[in-house]
Design a protein around this motif. Structure first.
Motif, short mmCIF file in Angstrom:
data_model
loop_
_atom_site.label_atom_id
_atom_site.label_comp_id
_atom_site.label_asym_id
_atom_site.label_seq_id
_atom_site.Cartn_x
_atom_site.Cartn_y
_atom_site.Cartn_z
N PRO B 283 30.47 107.86 -95.80
CA PRO B 283 29.44 109.38 -96.44
C PRO B 283 30.52 110.21 -96.51
CG PRO B 283 28.21 109.77 -94.74
CD PRO B 283 28.66 108.05 -94.20
N GLY B 284 30.95 110.97 -97.87
CA GLY B 284 32.39 111.79 -97.49
C GLY B 284 31.95 112.93 -98.62
N GLU B 285 32.88 114.06 -98.60
CA GLU B 285 33.26 114.74 -100.27
C GLU B 285 32.74 114.40 -100.92
OE1 GLU B 285 33.66 119.25 -98.98
OE2 GLU B 285 34.54 118.31 -97.25
N ASN B 290 38.53 111.08 -106.12
CA ASN B 290 39.46 111.61 -106.88
C ASN B 290 40.76 111.97 -106.26
OD1 ASN B 290 38.40 110.36 -109.04
ND2 ASN B 290 36.92 111.68 -109.32
N SER B 291 40.37 113.08 -104.87
CA SER B 291 41.93 113.77 -104.59
C SER B 291 42.57 113.42 -103.80
CB SER B 291 40.71 114.57 -103.04
OG SER B 291 39.95 115.58 -104.32
N ALA B 326 46.79 111.41 -95.91
CA ALA B 326 45.92 112.35 -97.02
C ALA B 326 44.25 112.28 -96.93
CB ALA B 326 46.24 111.09 -97.85
N ILE B 327 43.95 111.80 -96.18
CA ILE B 327 42.19 112.92 -96.11
C ILE B 327 42.11 114.20 -95.79
CG2 ILE B 327 39.90 112.44 -95.30
CD1 ILE B 327 40.09 109.32 -95.28
N GLU B 328 43.30 113.82 -94.71
CA GLU B 328 44.24 115.22 -93.74
C GLU B 328 44.25 116.48 -94.70
OE1 GLU B 328 46.22 114.97 -90.54
OE2 GLU B 328 45.17 116.52 -88.98
N ASN B 332 42.40 120.02 -95.61
CA ASN B 332 43.33 121.13 -95.21
C ASN B 332 43.25 121.95 -96.78
OD1 ASN B 332 43.61 121.10 -92.61
ND2 ASN B 332 45.63 119.81 -92.92
N GLU B 333 43.65 120.98 -97.68
CA GLU B 333 43.34 122.15 -99.13
C GLU B 333 42.11 122.63 -99.27
OE1 GLU B 333 44.86 118.88 -101.29
OE2 GLU B 333 46.64 118.97 -100.40
N ARG B 334 40.95 122.00 -98.64
CA ARG B 334 39.81 121.99 -99.16
C ARG B 334 39.12 123.36 -98.48
NH1 ARG B 334 35.84 117.67 -101.49
NH2 ARG B 334 37.34 117.12 -103.03
N SER B 335 39.72 123.55 -97.00
CA SER B 335 38.78 124.52 -96.45
C SER B 335 39.71 125.80 -96.90
CB SER B 335 39.19 124.30 -94.50
OG SER B 335 41.12 124.24 -94.23
#
Lengths: 338, 338
Positions: B283-285, B290-291, B326-328, B332-335
Motif C-alpha cells: 500500500p502507498g499514498e 501517477n507521480s 524516483a519514489i524518494e 520529498n516533493e510531497r513533504s
C-alpha cells in the motif's frame, strides 16, 4: 447498439493494458531482456500493424481487431454474442470448426444444406435462420471446402433480412473474381473475417483480422484476451504488408492454375465444382487420397457425409503437375487391377 | 476419468490435422512460399517444442499442452469443464482475468478473501469450495498481485479434498524458494499452468503450457483451436530452452534484488508483503503511481478494492535503483507541499 450482445458482456469492462511512454517499465512483471527485447509483452491491440492494415483497407483502425488466426475471431464472436443454448446457423458443407466452436461455446448448431453443395436459396435460407431463431449466422464466402461463392447481392439481402449477427468469413476472398462484403460498414449486425493464412500465404504466423463497425469492435475487445497477437507475428505482419506485389502476383498465378487444373481434372473424368478459392473440390474414387499419400502427394480427404470427396489446394505449376501425374498413375494402376 | 468434463465435450472429437511426410503438400489450402516457409501452418501440437520441454520437465510429451500464453490455457479449462451457470472459485485478491474469463465462459465467479491479503485458511477454503459447489478452483501460486505462496502441503490438501478440477497457475513459480505442484501427476483433478512470460522472460512470444494427466490433456485438446501456437513462437521457444543458464542467473539476480528492494522500501516507510514472485505488493499514498509515471517510471497501480495498492516488478539493479530514487523524489516533493 447493444443489440444481440450477451447480457453479461454489456457490463463487462475490457482488461486495460497500460501503454504509456517510459524510461523504466516495471508494471507488468516482465523479466530481464536476454533475447532481443522479447521480455516485453506485445502491443495489446497490435497498434502499428492495425494502423497499417487499416490504411491498406481504407478503414479506420478502430474498425479492425486482430487475432491469433481467424479461429480466435470466430470464437470471440461467440463469446460476445452467444448465450448458452442459443443457435448458430451455417451452411453445409462448410468449415467444420464452426460446429466445434459452437459446441465449445455452449450453443446449438444448425446447418442449411446447399443445393448440389453449391447454391443457396436465399429466401429459404433467411426463413431457415428465422425458424431456428439464430443468434449468429456464419457464412464462409468463398466457402470451404466447396470453393463456391455466394454473390454479393445475396449476402447483402441476408444481412439486411435476418434478425441475427452475421459473421462473414472471407478467408479465401482474395482468390475470388467478385467483390468482398467488407464495404458493408453501415450494417450493425455484420463482421467480416479475413486472414493472412491464405491470400497472404502466411499460415505459419497465425494472423487474422475482423472488420466491423467500431462499436462492435469495442464489444469484441471486451472478450479478447490481453496481448492475443504475439510480437513476432505483429512484426512479420507489418513486413508482409509491404510485400503485397508478390502476393498479388502469386494470387493471379493460382487463379490461372485453378482454371488449368479444373480443365485437366475434367479431362481425367473428375467433376470439380466451380471454385472462387485456392482449391478445387470434387468427388473421386474411394481411397484416392491414400493412394496419392503413398506417393508423397497430400490432398485433403473427407470423412462422414463428405466421404469420397477430395479437396485439392492449387499450388505452383510444378506442384500441380506432380499431382496430375500422380492421379494419372493411380488411375492407371487401378485400371490394371480391374 | 470423464469426471467433471462437460457433457458436450465427452462426445466431441478434436479437429484432426494431417501431419504426414510429403513431397507435395496440397491438403491445407496454404499459399505459395514467399517468406521463409511461413506459408505452412505450424505443427498443430507444437511437437518438437513440446518434446524438448517434456524432457526438461521430466514429463512425457502427452502430459503437456502448449498455448498462446497461459490465458488461452485458463480458457481451455473453462471450455472443457464449465457448464453454463457453474461456479469457478478463486481467492481474492488475485489475477483479474480469472473473473473475466469465467464471465466470458458463462460461469459464476466466487472469491475467497485471503486473510491480510496473504494467508489462506485451508479448511475454510475447502468448505467454501464445497458450499459454492464449484466445478473449477483456480489458484495463482505464487499469487498475483500479492506475491504470496500457498505452501505445497496446503495445495495438496486442497487438491485431494475438493470435489472439483483444480487449476494451479504457477506463472511465477520460478521465483519461489519452495517447490512447485507439478509433481502431482497422480491427481486426476489437477492441471498446472506455466508460462514463458515470467521466469523465461519471453512475454513477447506468448507461450504457456499446461501439465496434467495425459487423459486430461487429451480432453483439453478437443477444445483447443488447431494450430494455436504459431511457427515463430514455437521456434523461439525451442531456442529459449537452450538458454536456461541465462534465465536461471537472471532469476537468482531478481530474487536477490527482491530482498534488497523489500528492505529499501521498508526503510522508506512502505510495508510490502513477503513475495515469492518477481514483484512486490504494497500500500502507498494515493497517486504514487501517477507521480512516478510522470517521471517515466511505470509501476502497477490498482483500482476498485485495491485502490491505493501498488505492484512493483523487480527489474535489473539499475532499474530498481531508478525506482527507489524516483519514489524518494516523490516523497520529498510531497513533504515539501505539506
Amino acid at each position: 447498439m447493444y443489440k444481440y450482445l450477451r447480457e453479461e458482456i454489456k457490463n463487462l469492462k475490457a482488461y486495460r493494458v497500460n501503454e504509456m511512454e517510459y524510461k523504466v517499465k516495471l508494471d507488468a512483471n516482465e523479466g530481464i531482456d536476454w533475447m532481443d527485447g522479447l521480455n516485453r509483452y506485445p502491443l495489446d491491440r497490435s497498434d502499428e500493424l492495425r494502423e497499417k492494415l487499416a490504411k491498406n483497407l481504407h478503414k479506420r483502425a478502430q474498425e479492425l481487431l486482430l487475432g491469433n488466426g481467424s479461429s480466435e475471431l470466430i470464437e470471440l464472436m461467440m463469446k460476445a454474442y452467444l448465450e448458452a443454448g442459443e443457435t448458430v446457423v451455417s451452411i453445409s458443407p462448410t468449415f467444420s470448426m464452426y460446429r466445434i466452436f459452437t459446441i465449445i461455446h455452449k450453443g446449438r448448431y444448425e446447418e442449411y444444406p446447399l443445393d448440389g453443395m453449391e447454391r443457396i436459396d436465399v429466401d429459404r435460407f433467411i426463413e431457415f435462420v428465422d425458424e431456428k431463431n439464430a443468434k449468429l449466422v456464419v457464412l464462409c464466402n468463398p466457402n470451404n471446402p466447396t470453393g463456391s461463392l455466394i454473390p454479393k447481392e445475396d449476402i447483402l439481402r441476408i444481412i439486411s433480412s435476418v434478425d441475427a449477427m452475421v459473421v462473414l468469413d472471407e478467408a479465401y476472398i482474395e482468390f475470388s473474381d467478385y467483390p468482398s462484403g467488407d464495404d458493408t460498414g453501415e450494417f450493425k449486425n455484420l463482421v467480416v473475417l479475413r486472414t493472412f493464412s491464405k491470400g497472404m500465404a502466411l499460415a505459419g504466423i497465425r494472423l487474422g483480422y475482423m472488420i466491423g463497425h467500431e462499436e462492435i469492435i469495442g464489444y469484441i475487445n471486451r472478450v479478447r484476451s490481453p496481448y492475443n497477437v504475439n510480437v513476432l507475428t505483429q512484426s512479420v505482419g507489418i513486413k508482409a504488408l509491404e510485400g503485397e506485389g508478390t502476393t498479388k502476383k502469386n494470387i493471379e498465378m493460382i487463379k490461372s492454375e485453378r482454371c488449368r487444373m479444373k480443365n485437366e481434372l475434367e479431362k481425367m473424368g473428375f467433376k470439380p465444382l466451380d471454385s472462387q478459392a485456392n482449391f478445387l473440390f470434387f468427388p473421386g474414387e474411394m481411397g484416392l487420397g491414400n493412394s496419392l499419400a503413398e506417393k508423397g502427394i497430400l490432398i485433403r480427404s473427407f470423412g462422414g457425409e463428405l466421404e469420397g470427396f477430395y479437396r485439392l489446394t492449387i499450388g505452383t505449376p510444378l506442384e500441380n503437375d506432380a499431382v496430375l501425374k500422380a492421379i494419372e498413375e493411380v488411375q492407371n494402376e487401378r485400371s490394371k487391377l480391374k
